[in-house]
Design a protein around this motif. Structure first.
Motif, PDB file in Angstrom:
ATOM      1  N   ALA A  91       0.933  -1.234  -0.336  1.00  0.00           N
ATOM      2  CA  ALA A  91      -0.565   0.161  -0.043  1.00  0.00           C
ATOM      3  C   ALA A  91       0.810   1.304   0.108  1.00  0.00           C
ATOM      4  CB  ALA A  91      -1.279   0.254   1.194  1.00  0.00           C
ATOM      5  N   VAL A  92       2.308   1.343   0.659  1.00  0.00           N
ATOM      6  CA  VAL A  92       2.773   2.555   1.245  1.00  0.00           C
ATOM      7  C   VAL A  92       3.319   2.653  -0.239  1.00  0.00           C
ATOM      8  CG1 VAL A  92       5.046   3.159   1.924  1.00  0.00           C
ATOM      9  CG2 VAL A  92       3.127   2.089   3.175  1.00  0.00           C
ATOM     10  N   ALA A  93       3.803   1.750  -1.448  1.00  0.00           N
ATOM     11  CA  ALA A  93       4.507   1.688  -2.458  1.00  0.00           C
ATOM     12  C   ALA A  93       3.709   2.752  -3.368  1.00  0.00           C
ATOM     13  CB  ALA A  93       4.985   0.503  -2.746  1.00  0.00           C
ATOM     14  N   VAL A  94       2.311   2.263  -3.557  1.00  0.00           N
ATOM     15  CA  VAL A  94       1.597   2.504  -4.935  1.00  0.00           C
ATOM     16  C   VAL A  94       0.988   3.600  -4.281  1.00  0.00           C
ATOM     17  CG1 VAL A  94      -0.993   2.375  -5.258  1.00  0.00           C
ATOM     18  CG2 VAL A  94       0.198   0.428  -4.297  1.00  0.00           C
ATOM     19  N   HIS A  95       0.871   4.525  -2.458  1.00  0.00           N
ATOM     20  CA  HIS A  95       0.748   5.719  -2.082  1.00  0.00           C
ATOM     21  C   HIS A  95       2.149   6.398  -3.498  1.00  0.00           C
ATOM     22  CE1 HIS A  95      -1.327   8.427  -0.183  1.00  0.00           C
ATOM     23  NE2 HIS A  95      -0.825   8.594   0.094  1.00  0.00           N
ATOM     24  N   VAL A  96       3.501   5.835  -2.532  1.00  0.00           N
ATOM     25  CA  VAL A  96       4.360   6.816  -3.216  1.00  0.00           C
ATOM     26  C   VAL A  96       4.465   6.970  -4.626  1.00  0.00           C
ATOM     27  CG1 VAL A  96       6.943   6.540  -3.874  1.00  0.00           C
ATOM     28  CG2 VAL A  96       6.223   6.534  -1.015  1.00  0.00           C
ATOM     29  N   VAL A  97       4.322   6.192  -5.398  1.00  0.00           N
ATOM     30  CA  VAL A  97       4.064   5.997  -6.630  1.00  0.00           C
ATOM     31  C   VAL A  97       3.466   6.963  -7.728  1.00  0.00           C
ATOM     32  CG1 VAL A  97       4.712   4.310  -8.990  1.00  0.00           C
ATOM     33  CG2 VAL A  97       4.781   3.926  -7.067  1.00  0.00           C
ATOM     34  N   SER A  98       1.462   6.991  -7.022  1.00  0.00           N
ATOM     35  CA  SER A  98       0.618   7.517  -6.801  1.00  0.00           C
ATOM     36  C   SER A  98       1.000   9.399  -7.073  1.00  0.00           C
ATOM     37  CB  SER A  98      -0.472   7.228  -6.023  1.00  0.00           C
ATOM     38  OG  SER A  98      -1.113   6.316  -6.524  1.00  0.00           O
ATOM     39  N   GLY A  99       1.872   9.652  -6.053  1.00  0.00           N
ATOM     40  CA  GLY A  99       2.029  10.446  -5.607  1.00  0.00           C
ATOM     41  C   GLY A  99       2.997  11.607  -6.421  1.00  0.00           C
ATOM     42  N   LEU A 100       4.561  10.378  -6.967  1.00  0.00           N
ATOM     43  CA  LEU A 100       5.487  10.451  -8.102  1.00  0.00           C
ATOM     44  C   LEU A 100       4.826  10.942  -8.627  1.00  0.00           C
ATOM     45  CD1 LEU A 100       7.959   8.372  -7.072  1.00  0.00           C
ATOM     46  CD2 LEU A 100       8.381  10.453  -5.920  1.00  0.00           C
ATOM     47  N   LEU A 101       3.903   9.926  -9.721  1.00  0.00           N
ATOM     48  CA  LEU A 101       2.801  10.548 -10.903  1.00  0.00           C
ATOM     49  C   LEU A 101       2.023  12.027 -10.955  1.00  0.00           C
ATOM     50  CD1 LEU A 101       2.113   6.950 -12.007  1.00  0.00           C
ATOM     51  CD2 LEU A 101       3.458   8.111 -13.163  1.00  0.00           C
ATOM     52  N   ALA A 102       1.152  11.781 -10.207  1.00  0.00           N
ATOM     53  CA  ALA A 102       0.428  13.390  -9.965  1.00  0.00           C
ATOM     54  C   ALA A 102       1.600  14.450 -10.036  1.00  0.00           C
ATOM     55  CB  ALA A 102       0.032  13.236  -7.912  1.00  0.00           C
ATOM     56  N   ALA A 103       2.927  14.549  -8.949  1.00  0.00           N
ATOM     57  CA  ALA A 103       3.900  15.233  -9.605  1.00  0.00           C
ATOM     58  C   ALA A 103       4.477  15.844 -10.589  1.00  0.00           C
ATOM     59  CB  ALA A 103       4.901  15.208  -7.958  1.00  0.00           C
ATOM     60  N   ALA A 104       4.857  14.473 -11.512  1.00  0.00           N
ATOM     61  CA  ALA A 104       5.599  14.594 -12.797  1.00  0.00           C
ATOM     62  C   ALA A 104       3.978  15.456 -13.208  1.00  0.00           C
ATOM     63  CB  ALA A 104       5.551  13.266 -12.855  1.00  0.00           C
ATOM     64  N   ARG A 105       2.614  14.471 -13.142  1.00  0.00           N
ATOM     65  CA  ARG A 105       1.546  15.502 -14.151  1.00  0.00           C
ATOM     66  C   ARG A 105       1.116  16.708 -13.754  1.00  0.00           C
ATOM     67  NH1 ARG A 105       3.323  13.735 -18.862  1.00  0.00           N
ATOM     68  NH2 ARG A 105       0.926  14.154 -19.770  1.00  0.00           N
ATOM     69  N   GLN A 106       1.384  17.371 -12.669  1.00  0.00           N
ATOM     70  CA  GLN A 106       0.751  18.046 -11.935  1.00  0.00           C
ATOM     71  C   GLN A 106      -0.559  18.549 -12.074  1.00  0.00           C
ATOM     72  OE1 GLN A 106       2.714  21.208 -11.787  1.00  0.00           O
ATOM     73  NE2 GLN A 106       4.010  20.172 -11.339  1.00  0.00           N
ATOM     74  N   LEU A 107      -0.931  17.451 -11.454  1.00  0.00           N
ATOM     75  CA  LEU A 107      -2.726  16.902 -10.861  1.00  0.00           C
ATOM     76  C   LEU A 107      -2.737  18.102  -9.965  1.00  0.00           C
ATOM     77  CD1 LEU A 107      -2.973  13.200 -11.529  1.00  0.00           C
ATOM     78  CD2 LEU A 107      -3.263  14.124 -13.491  1.00  0.00           C
ATOM     79  N   HIS A 108      -2.115  17.609  -9.364  1.00  0.00           N
ATOM     80  CA  HIS A 108      -2.279  18.956  -8.181  1.00  0.00           C
ATOM     81  C   HIS A 108      -3.189  20.603  -8.272  1.00  0.00           C
ATOM     82  CE1 HIS A 108       1.856  19.148  -8.846  1.00  0.00           C
ATOM     83  NE2 HIS A 108       1.654  20.294  -7.884  1.00  0.00           N
ATOM     84  N   THR A 109      -2.416  21.040  -9.358  1.00  0.00           N
ATOM     85  CA  THR A 109      -2.648  22.246  -9.775  1.00  0.00           C
ATOM     86  C   THR A 109      -3.631  21.933 -10.977  1.00  0.00           C
ATOM     87  OG1 THR A 109      -0.667  21.876 -11.965  1.00  0.00           O
ATOM     88  CG2 THR A 109       0.173  22.895 -10.026  1.00  0.00           C
ATOM     89  N   TYR A 110      -4.371  21.658 -11.310  1.00  0.00           N
ATOM     90  CA  TYR A 110      -5.439  21.372 -12.663  1.00  0.00           C
ATOM     91  C   TYR A 110      -6.212  21.042 -11.200  1.00  0.00           C
ATOM     92  CZ  TYR A 110      -2.570  20.536 -17.361  1.00  0.00           C
ATOM     93  OH  TYR A 110      -1.685  20.516 -17.755  1.00  0.00           O
ATOM     94  N   ARG A 111      -5.811  20.444 -10.577  1.00  0.00           N
ATOM     95  CA  ARG A 111      -7.504  20.535  -9.125  1.00  0.00           C
ATOM     96  C   ARG A 111      -7.481  22.042  -8.963  1.00  0.00           C
ATOM     97  NH1 ARG A 111     -10.832  16.227  -7.053  1.00  0.00           N
ATOM     98  NH2 ARG A 111     -11.719  17.785  -5.270  1.00  0.00           N
ATOM     99  N   ASP A 112      -6.468  22.373  -8.159  1.00  0.00           N
ATOM    100  CA  ASP A 112      -6.667  23.542  -8.038  1.00  0.00           C
ATOM    101  C   ASP A 112      -7.102  24.425  -8.375  1.00  0.00           C
ATOM    102  OD1 ASP A 112      -5.247  22.596  -5.815  1.00  0.00           O
ATOM    103  OD2 ASP A 112      -3.208  24.180  -5.743  1.00  0.00           O
ATOM    104  N   GLN A 113      -6.684  24.670 -10.396  1.00  0.00           N
ATOM    105  CA  GLN A 113      -7.754  25.181 -10.807  1.00  0.00           C
ATOM    106  C   GLN A 113      -8.846  25.221 -11.040  1.00  0.00           C
ATOM    107  OE1 GLN A 113      -6.031  27.902 -12.822  1.00  0.00           O
ATOM    108  NE2 GLN A 113      -4.486  27.561 -11.291  1.00  0.00           N
ATOM    109  N   GLN A 114      -9.824  24.189 -10.733  1.00  0.00           N
ATOM    110  CA  GLN A 114     -11.575  23.736 -10.696  1.00  0.00           C
ATOM    111  C   GLN A 114     -11.415  24.277  -9.457  1.00  0.00           C
ATOM    112  OE1 GLN A 114     -10.054  18.641 -11.969  1.00  0.00           O
ATOM    113  NE2 GLN A 114     -12.016  19.776 -11.017  1.00  0.00           N
ATOM    114  N   ARG A 115     -10.977  24.951  -8.292  1.00  0.00           N
ATOM    115  CA  ARG A 115     -12.170  25.164  -7.960  1.00  0.00           C
ATOM    116  C   ARG A 115     -11.942  27.021  -7.467  1.00  0.00           C
ATOM    117  NH1 ARG A 115      -7.728  23.405  -3.706  1.00  0.00           N
ATOM    118  NH2 ARG A 115      -8.595  21.491  -3.569  1.00  0.00           N
ATOM    119  N   GLY A 116     -13.302  26.999  -8.113  1.00  0.00           N
ATOM    120  CA  GLY A 116     -13.776  28.249  -8.362  1.00  0.00           C
ATOM    121  C   GLY A 116     -13.558  29.607  -9.032  1.00  0.00           C
ATOM    122  N   ARG A 117     -13.103  28.321 -10.092  1.00  0.00           N
ATOM    123  CA  ARG A 117     -11.883  29.678 -11.019  1.00  0.00           C
ATOM    124  C   ARG A 117     -12.725  29.550 -12.235  1.00  0.00           C
ATOM    125  NH1 ARG A 117      -6.535  30.402  -9.908  1.00  0.00           N
ATOM    126  NH2 ARG A 117      -6.268  30.398  -7.704  1.00  0.00           N
TER     127      ARG A 117
END
Length: 304
Positions: A91-117
């Motif tokens: 589980a921890v390994a999957v969590h780590v790889v998920s975070g790395l992929l999210a950062a590499a693909r900038q998913l967090h910034t796209y999510r932030d843009q959905q918030r009231g924009r």
């Protein structure tokens, strides 16, 4: 063999192994006259843990966690301690790889843009692709290399990342070289007197510009004020599943940095964790009852 176990439905199946089970309920203050072993999952507060650890006759403790720092201050002398790194590694390994992929693909910034924009009028919405990449060819340092590190390395293989590892015997110059070239650095260390606060301003200055730091070890590895300064300077970002303190206060500046991904210490969480923990305990008891040495015995001085 008399064994104290959590009073949870999944642990009822342990009776088939032949141990006499003594069940405790979290936070009810139970104590026992005698037991050979103690199995701890999540739930008991420190006072209850202290009371259970003082059970007469106790020879061993199995904590169904990877970390042991919550136990070592109260562990009686001579009582053997086992952890459950192998239980949590997938589980921890999957969590780590998920975070790395999210950062590499900038998913967090796209999510932030959905918030009231209004996406139609947000220039930033189209700007993020310049920061996006895959993990192919990226250098990824695993700062600590046990069950979890090996599983992370296995999962990263199809993505083409170059995995660098720091182990207990790695020399200081080699560590510095790895730190200087890593695109992502994943902290997998336990909390010990030697590791607490070790990721400080000097450590962070040794990381390459634009690199990301991922802490899924223990929150107190990091000097968080130093991390905030580095994130406002040369670091590319941080992914934090653990913080110090936990939970992170709402006014903490990490919440306001758009190059930070925060998760609330859920790296090992899964819907079936209770059942997996009971199955792990069953295999552990079976090994003991057969007179063999179970995996996971901890050198409390080293923290693992």
């Amino acid at each position: 063999m008399r064994v104290i176990v959590p009073d949870l439905p999944a642990f009822e199946s342990l009776e088939k192994h032949g141990a006499e089970l003594l069940r405790f309920r979290p936070r009810d203050g139970q104590t026992f006259e005698q037991a050979d072993g103690l199995v701890l999952l999540f739930g008991p507060g420190r006072e209850q843990r202290r009371a259970l650890l003082q059970t007469p006759g106790l020879q061993w403790v199995l904590t169904l966690t990877a970390g042991i720092d919550h136990l070592t201050p109260d562990l009686p002398a001579g009582v053997r301690l086992f952890n459950a790194n192998a239980l949590h590694a997938p589980a921890v390994a999957v969590h780590v790889v998920s975070g790395l992929l999210a950062a590499a693909r900038q998913l967090h910034t796209y999510r932030d843009q959905q918030r009231g924009r209004d996406q139609q009028h947000s220039g930033r919405w189209q700007r993020w692709p310049e920061r996006m990449h895959t993990l192919r060819g990226q250098k990824l340092a695993l700062w600590g290399y046990g069950h979890i590190g090996r599983e992370i390395e296995r999962l990263l293989t199809p993505f083409g990342a170059e995995v660098l590892t720091v182990r207990s015997h790695t020399g200081e110059q080699e560590k510095a070289n790895i730190r200087a070239q890593a695109d992502y650095l994943v902290l997998l260390l336990p909390s010990t007197p030697d590791t607490q606060g070790s990721v400080n301003a000097e450590f962070l200055r040794g990381m390459r510009p634009g690199a990301w730091l991922y802490n899924i070890g223990r929150g107190d590895l990091l000097v968080q004020d130093d991390l905030v300064a580095a994130l406002q300077g040369h670091l590319g970002g941080a992914i934090l599943d653990v913080t110090d303190p936990e939970p992170l206060p709402p006014e903490h500046p990490l919440w306001r940095l758009d190059n930070v991904i925060l998760t609330p210490h859920v790296g090992s969480a899964t819907a079936d964790l209770e059942q997996r923990a009971a199955d792990y305990t069953g295999a552990f008891l079976q090994t003991l009852l057969q007179g063999r040495q179970p995996d996971g015995e901890v050198d409390t001085g080293r923290g693992y």
